[in-house]
Design an enzyme around this catalytic site. Structure first.
Site, short mmCIF file in Angstrom:
data_model
loop_
_atom_site.label_atom_id
_atom_site.label_comp_id
_atom_site.label_asym_id
_atom_site.label_seq_id
_atom_site.Cartn_x
_atom_site.Cartn_y
_atom_site.Cartn_z
N ILE A 240 0.86 -1.20 0.00
CA ILE A 240 0.00 0.00 0.00
C ILE A 240 0.89 1.24 0.00
O ILE A 240 0.93 2.04 0.94
CB ILE A 240 -0.96 -0.03 1.20
CG1 ILE A 240 -1.65 -1.39 1.29
CG2 ILE A 240 -2.02 1.08 1.09
CD1 ILE A 240 -2.54 -1.74 0.09
N HIS A 241 1.60 1.40 -1.10
CA HIS A 241 2.62 2.44 -1.26
C HIS A 241 2.10 3.84 -0.88
O HIS A 241 2.72 4.58 -0.15
CB HIS A 241 3.08 2.51 -2.72
CG HIS A 241 3.50 1.21 -3.31
ND1 HIS A 241 4.78 0.70 -3.19
CD2 HIS A 241 2.80 0.29 -4.04
CE1 HIS A 241 4.85 -0.45 -3.81
NE2 HIS A 241 3.68 -0.74 -4.34
#
Ligand code: RIB
Ligand code: CA
Length: 331
Positions: A240-241
């Site tokens: 979940i950059h």
């Protein structure tokens, strides 16, 4: 604190929006506007997605506008195989007209002052580069710029050396690093890939979100991303950059970094989008980035848990939100 999110939702961009809307509900910040670039899907579809997620998070009032439809030079490549046909995995946002006055939204926000204005870019840097060209005086006023992108001294996720956002529009990335008015807080893959969502954590988050609209959609949005990561050998979980980049850029999680000079290759077919940080100062050029090297990922997940709690209270019309606001602010 006022925030502009320039994004390409996009599944991990969606998690960033969920957190930002909770922080706005809790009065920790003002979400000035959401603008979209073409990347995970087309900018117009990204705007439709962003508007839907905002409404599912109880904040439809936030202005949304689609930005540049195409990269500065390269032909647009989108990634349905990563984020799904319309960019939200197995979910689909309803049809709607989208605004296009993205640069007016930026200019208005900048004219209201920039000491407390934070621009976070979680997609290709096309809008930021186009803005620098079209509105140089406003661009020069920006004081807080955070970017999710690049694979600095780290394997790429799109080519052996390039990360997706920088690969989609390498000319924009190169131009922004060459002209930025302040060092950019750069959240590159080496750090953002540590923000790993597991099915167990997703189940807990969906449970905590309670009756909120997005709770119903998140499993199907995310399942696609789990399957993609499993297909590319990362296991049935998801990076979940963009959520981590937002939390770092706004200063909500502890992180460390180093000031350096970054450049991006734009024209080499093989090395397109490759980002290099001159960590030894060999180029002797002005620093243009603060490369994040470490971040407290557990604290970042703590903030997402908090966001789910806030949303559940807002959705339930619960007066305890005020207490929650004070409690988190004291932590
Ligand atoms: O490489 C990861 C980045 O590309 C993230 O922003 C993701 O949403 C995609 O845009
Ligand atoms: Ca993104």
């Amino acid at each position: 604190m006022r925030v502009i999110l320039d994004c390409d939702p996009g599944i991990d961009d969606t998690y960033a929006i969920i957190w930002l809307t909770a922080a706005a509900h809790a009065g920790l910040l003002e979400l000035d506007c959401l603008t979209t670039t073409s990347g995970n899907t087309h900018a117009e579809q990204c705007a439709r997605n962003a508007a839907w997620v905002l409404s599912l998070c109880g904040l439809p009032i936030v202005p949304v506008a689609a930005g540049c439809p195409e990269p500065l030079v390269c032909e647009l490549t989108t990634t349905p195989e990563t984020h799904g046909e319309t960019g939200l995995g197995y979910a689909t946002a309803p049809e709607r007209e989208v605004a296009r006055d993205w640069d007016t939204l930026w200019c208005d926000a900048i004219e209201r002052g920039t000491d407390d204005l934070y621009l976070v870019v979680t997609g290709p840097m096309t809008n930021l580069a186009a803005f620098a060209e079209a509105h140089p005086e406003h661009y020069a006023e920006l004081k807080h710029i955070t970017v999710m992108g690049g694979a600095v001294n780290y394997p790429g996720n799109t080519t052996p050396s390039a990360e997706w956002n920088f690969w989609v529009d390498p000319h924009a990335a190169a131009e922004v690093f060459a002209t930025t008015p302040v060092p950019i807080t750069l959240c590159s893959l080496g750090v953002t890939e540590r923000m790993l969502l597991t099915p167990e954590r997703l189940e807990r988050c969906v449970g905590a979100l309670g009756p909120l609209g997005v709770a119903k959609q998140l499993p199907e949005i995310t399942r696609f991303y789990f399957e993609f990561h499993e297909e590319v050998g990362e296991g049935y979980r998801a990076q979940i950059h963009d959520l981590l980049a937002v939390l770092i850029g706004l200063g909500f999680v502890e992180h460390s970094g180093r000031v350096t000079t970054v450049d991006v290759e734009a024209d080499s077919p093989l090395m397109r989008g490759t980002s290099v940080a001159d960590l030894r100062g060999i180029w002797g050029r002005e620093p243009n980035a603060r490369l994040v090297t470490e971040a407290d990922v557990e604290a970042a997940w703590g903030w997402f848990d908090w966001a789910c709690e806030v949303h559940a209270k807002v959705a339930a019309g619960d007066a305890e939100l005020t207490q929650l606001r004070h409690r988190r602010a004291e932590d």
